[in-house]
Write a protein that holds these residues in place. Structure first.
Motif, short mmCIF file in Angstrom:
data_model
loop_
_atom_site.label_atom_id
_atom_site.label_comp_id
_atom_site.label_asym_id
_atom_site.label_seq_id
_atom_site.Cartn_x
_atom_site.Cartn_y
_atom_site.Cartn_z
N VAL A 3 0.86 -1.19 0.00
CA VAL A 3 0.00 0.00 0.00
C VAL A 3 0.89 1.23 0.00
O VAL A 3 1.84 1.32 0.78
N GLN A 7 -2.34 6.01 -0.19
CA GLN A 7 -3.48 5.11 0.05
C GLN A 7 -3.68 4.90 1.55
O GLN A 7 -4.80 4.92 2.05
N ALA A 8 -2.55 4.70 2.26
CA ALA A 8 -2.63 4.45 3.71
C ALA A 8 -3.30 5.61 4.43
O ALA A 8 -4.06 5.42 5.37
N LYS A 10 -5.63 7.46 3.42
CA LYS A 10 -7.08 7.47 3.21
C LYS A 10 -7.78 6.32 3.93
O LYS A 10 -9.00 6.29 4.03
N MET A 11 -7.02 5.36 4.38
CA MET A 11 -7.62 4.17 5.01
C MET A 11 -8.12 4.49 6.41
O MET A 11 -7.62 5.39 7.07
N VAL A 12 -9.09 3.70 6.86
CA VAL A 12 -9.65 3.90 8.20
C VAL A 12 -8.80 3.12 9.20
O VAL A 12 -8.67 1.90 9.11
N LYS A 90 -18.11 -0.65 6.55
CA LYS A 90 -17.51 -0.07 5.34
C LYS A 90 -18.61 0.37 4.37
O LYS A 90 -18.60 1.51 3.87
N ARG A 102 -12.43 6.31 12.57
CA ARG A 102 -11.58 5.21 13.00
C ARG A 102 -12.43 4.16 13.69
O ARG A 102 -13.57 4.42 14.06
N GLU A 128 -7.84 -3.27 1.95
CA GLU A 128 -7.67 -2.06 1.16
C GLU A 128 -8.41 -0.86 1.75
O GLU A 128 -8.17 0.26 1.38
N TYR A 129 -9.33 -1.14 2.67
CA TYR A 129 -10.17 -0.06 3.21
C TYR A 129 -9.79 0.31 4.64
O TYR A 129 -9.76 1.47 5.03
N PHE A 130 -9.47 -0.72 5.44
CA PHE A 130 -9.10 -0.51 6.85
C PHE A 130 -7.59 -0.75 7.02
O PHE A 130 -7.03 -1.64 6.41
N ARG A 131 -6.98 0.05 7.89
CA ARG A 131 -5.55 -0.12 8.19
C ARG A 131 -5.42 -0.50 9.66
O ARG A 131 -5.80 0.26 10.54
#
Length: 366
Positions: A3, A7-8, A10-12, A90, A102, A128-131
């Motif tokens: 990633v 991108q990171a 923008k992730m939750v 999501k 968060r 890809e959506y949550f970190r």
């Protein structure tokens, strides 16, 4: 999957909050949920038990799986699969039905955080959506020693942690606190340990830890290195300081041991950690083969492993980490012109054979 930083951003981010029954997780969570901190948080509770968020905090009927709180946070239960709940959150956020920045997942007191962490590596839609930001483990100062002696799950919670919060410090002596801290450092030398009073933790110390970020600094508590005798392999450039610590430690060992017997009482913990360091570069192919084999054999008992790698023919440091059998690597920054490249790897897990890892890694050096 690699990633990019953009991108990171923008992730939750997701924080996993764990700790044994009665350690104070719910007290901490209540504070996060009732305080007007300007952060919109979605909380996933592994179960609504007697210890769950008090119903007077909730401002909606409890038939609904997702409940909005009066400070803009939302709370929901996992009645089934975490993957399903995260996907639901999501989708509802993408459809502007829910607004949160968060997620905090509170695990049950007897849960092993491993499978929760793996969820973020296994499903692409979630990954890809949550970190995954960090695992925060709460340990009770009063009963922590006994819990660690008798509950294997409590040891796992310590092994997985990026940050360890010690609650109820006011109920124990300074010696008891020091002894517990010493034990925790030896189980997990890369987690920052801090006392927390009745959930009054600084939220900035709990959120945005980036413990699962490959770029985060690999910090290992010097207390761990001080007590760990030097191994036969090469040591990194900064080891002179550690060697001094070793030498003085060895020199005063008998006297120290006699005086501080309580402090250094040996606990036969199943969870432990060790560090591998070397100034020689790794042969990339040999290292990959060795790590793949090790993960196949010891994967279930490997909780967290992380490292900065010096690879032959590569101008950048490689950053790598893993949870159980899932591992990843990506290039970090270039080695500086005055910097002496080095390898530094930490392995945390259950009954790991240090000699097998150390000898195997030494064989992988070019």
């Amino acid at each position: 999957m690699t990633v990019t930083q953009a991108q990171a951003n923008k992730m939750v981010p997701v924080t996993v909050l764990t700790g044994f029954l009665g350690a104070g997780k719910t007290t901490l969570l209540k504070r996060i949920l009732t305080e007007f901190h300007g952060k919109r948080i979605a909380v996933i509770e592994n179960e609504f038990g007697p210890e769950s968020i008090d119903n007077e905090l909730l401002v909606q009927d409890s038939d609904e799986e997702i409940i909005e709180l009066n400070n803009g946070c939302v709370c929901c239960t996992v009645r089934g699969d975490l993957l399903k709940t995260l996907t639901d959150l999501k989708n509802r956020r993408l459809n502007n039905e829910l607004n949160f920045e968060r997620v905090i997942i509170e695990t049950t007191g007897v849960a092993n955080p491993g499978p929760v962490c793996q969820t973020f590596f296994m499903d692409d839609g979630i990954a890809e959506y949550f970190r995954l930001d960090a695992v925060i483990t709460v340990v009770d100062a009063k009963h922590g020693m006994q819990t660690l002696d008798t509950q294997p799950e409590a040891q796992k919670q310590v092994g997985f942690a990026d940050r360890i919060l010690i609650s109820k410090k006011d109920l124990v002596s300074d010696e008891e606190y020091a002894s517990l801290k010493h034990r925790l450092v030896h189980m997990n030398p890369r987690a920052e340990i801090m006392p927390v009073h009745f959930g009054e933790a600084d939220l900035d110390k709990i959120l945005d830890v980036t413990g699962f970020n490959l770029n985060s600094i690999l910090e290992i508590d010097p207390e761990f290195l001080q007590d760990d005798h030097p191994d036969t392999h090469d040591h990194p450039h900064d080891h002179d300081h550690e060697c001094d610590a070793h030498c003085t430690h060895d020199h005063h060992h008998e006297h120290d041991h006699h005086e501080h017997n309580h402090h250094h009482a040996h606990h036969d913990d199943e969870i432990g950690a060790f560090v591998f360091t070397s100034n020689k570069p790794f042969d990339p192919q040999r290292l990959e083969e060795f790590l793949s084999g090790v993960v196949q054999v010891f994967g279930p008992d490997l909780y967290r492993y992380k490292g900065i790698l010096y690879m032959k023919g590569v101008k950048q440091r490689m950053l790598f980490q893993g949870v159980h059998m899932l591992m990843g690597a990506e290039p970090g920054k270039l080695w500086g012109p005055k910097e002496k490249p080095y390898n530094k790897m930490v392995f945390i897990g259950r009954k790991l054979p240090k000699d097998v890892f150390t000898n195997g890694l030494t064989q992988c050096l070019a």
